[in-house]
Write an enzyme that holds these catalytic residues in place. Sequence first.
Site, mmCIF file in Angstrom:
data_model
loop_
_atom_site.group_PDB
_atom_site.id
_atom_site.type_symbol
_atom_site.label_atom_id
_atom_site.label_comp_id
_atom_site.label_asym_id
_atom_site.label_seq_id
_atom_site.Cartn_x
_atom_site.Cartn_y
_atom_site.Cartn_z
ATOM 1 C CG ASP A 163 -2.065 1.104 1.383
ATOM 2 O OD1 ASP A 163 -1.561 2.233 0.766
ATOM 3 O OD2 ASP A 163 -3.223 1.141 1.740
ATOM 4 C CG ASP A 173 -3.476 3.581 -3.077
ATOM 5 O OD1 ASP A 173 -4.414 2.908 -3.221
ATOM 6 O OD2 ASP A 173 -3.613 4.524 -1.967
ATOM 7 C CD GLU A 174 -5.476 -0.599 -0.929
ATOM 8 O OE1 GLU A 174 -5.453 -1.222 -0.112
ATOM 9 O OE2 GLU A 174 -6.324 -0.149 -1.613
#
Length: 369
Positions: free
Chosen positions: A4, A102-103
């Site tokens: 993350d 974003d992960e």
Amino acid sequence: MYVDLDAFYVSCELRDRPDLVGKPVIVGPPPSDGPSRGVVLSASYEARAFGVHSAQPAAQAVRLCPDAVWIPPDFAKYERASEEVRTLLRRHASSVVPFSIDEAALVLDLPSAAAARTLAETVQKELREQLALPASIGVATSRPIAKIATDRAKPAGIVVVPPEEAAAFVAPLPVRAIPGVGPKTEELLRRHGFERIGDLAKAHASDLRRRFGTFGDELIALARGEPRPEVESTAGPRSRSTDRTFAVDVDRWDALEPAVRALAEELAHGLDREALRYGAVGVAYRWADFTRSQRIRSLPATQGGSASLVEQALRLARELWEAEQGGRRRRVRTLSVRTERLVERTQRQASLDVFGAEASSAGPGRVVK
DNA sequence: TCTGGGGTCCTAGGACCC
DNA sequence: TCTGGGGTCCTAGGACCC
């Protein structure tokens, strides 16, 4: 291994503005552009110290942190950075499953927790040194536990949960820490006597299934720390939509109509770039009271192109609007146009669609050669 | 002090079919 | 004159995520 990226949008901007490192930075609608109805998209940890957080109304963030530097969002930049990250991650795992911009999760087969930690340190170091992007990493034998571990690792940390310690790791945490448990489910769980994840480990599966549906089984597996293989899906997107919030709530069809047209055209061009066709079209209004109404309609065959999308969207928007005029007559805050039942545009599917159109025009029960 | 712009999955009722 | 048991598809809404 769940990766993350920390304060992702802000981190992307800091790569271009190193002079802002260490300062309170907010990605969102700049207050210098006038009062907005927008929210904070991402805040640096320096800004978070003032109580600023993502999804917070911009006006509130300005009051909490008047000296923050505001940067308008540049989603194309974040998409490019996200792709750089995935490319880097693929060097370490044959399978990388993206979950959001974003992960991402790396599916790995590692001999020990120590090996997992070593790899996590390598990945984190490469992200920092090669891409200048800080990341938090969690490792476990199921995705929800790896994600929980990542949350505990923020910012810029690593948390490895060995399989034999998984149940003990999650037991003391509040049920709200479980991905998929929001305010409503938290309250429902609390009313049934489940405060902490450990309380769920002792529950009867049939009991939880009755109250929480299929989610009940997942809750028990998580609480007991059971390993869960990651299933990779090759399916494409299921829906695409585009929304606009008006600067002032709209109470006239005259003002709504051009906006519906513009959004439908924008959406159609996006679908065209992605080579996608749609099998259903929908329109939604968020009213001034923040409730939502939606109308969606399936099409007899998949379609592409902006003309038909505009036509369908206008019809639905008009229906939804007239229904409201016969009732509460609320104003529209946000307008959405969406498409569902997406299929890839390929030669084969295009020819089948032509067949479907001919068959239906020939009437039921006819075979068209 | 008001609350963006994307998405996913689940549930439930009604229509319709065998 | 009343009506089983199984299934699919469609639509609306809710909860949750980043």
